[in-house]
Design an enzyme around this catalytic site. Sequence first.
Site, PDB file in Angstrom:
ATOM      1  N   GLU A  35       6.887  71.180  27.132  1.00 14.96           N
ATOM      2  CA  GLU A  35       5.917  71.014  27.478  1.00 14.96           C
ATOM      3  C   GLU A  35       4.927  70.872  25.850  1.00 14.96           C
ATOM      4  O   GLU A  35       3.301  70.392  26.593  1.00 14.96           O
ATOM      5  CB  GLU A  35       5.382  72.686  27.773  1.00 14.96           C
ATOM      6  CG  GLU A  35       6.026  72.420  28.956  1.00 14.96           C
ATOM      7  CD  GLU A  35       4.590  72.633  29.993  1.00 14.96           C
ATOM      8  OE1 GLU A  35       3.911  71.774  29.592  1.00 14.96           O
ATOM      9  OE2 GLU A  35       4.691  72.768  31.010  1.00 14.96           O
ATOM     10  N   ASP A  53      -3.988  74.311  29.140  1.00 16.36           N
ATOM     11  CA  ASP A  53      -2.820  74.510  28.595  1.00 16.36           C
ATOM     12  C   ASP A  53      -2.870  75.251  27.406  1.00 16.36           C
ATOM     13  O   ASP A  53      -3.379  74.337  26.445  1.00 16.36           O
ATOM     14  CB  ASP A  53      -2.383  73.939  29.435  1.00 16.36           C
ATOM     15  CG  ASP A  53      -1.866  73.740  31.404  1.00 16.36           C
ATOM     16  OD1 ASP A  53      -2.061  74.309  31.153  1.00 16.36           O
ATOM     17  OD2 ASP A  53      -1.506  72.650  30.937  1.00 16.36           O
TER      18      ASP A  53
END
Length: 130
Positions: A35, A53
Amino acid sequence: KVFERCELARTLKRFGMDGFRGISLANWMCLARWESSYNTQATNYNSGDRSTDYGIFQINSHWWCNDGKTPGAVNACHIPCSALLQDDITQAVACAKRVVSDPQGIRAWVAWRSHCQNQDLTSYIQGCGV
């Protein structure tokens, strides 16, 4: 802050992530690697729903935090998204625990499904003494 691999492994272990909701430390490490590359300041904009995000776990502003600019945001972790970008990952960890407490668990993260699910994850914690 960009964590060293073993530094992050030890930190997540200290925060009680190993085995939380049945998720091993190696799975959390794999998730963070794919990520954010262990970077607390990572951000990614999603043009589809105009959400972003945030942080080491790339937690999304539509559901989990408030950045003041995401339409219809829920803020289920009750935090500003900026809290997810701090060097101190206490709040990011607490919010990630909230995310996996929902029925889909760690499958909420596309990167986990793509890169970590059904893989040998030993290398993520190897040699870290955890």
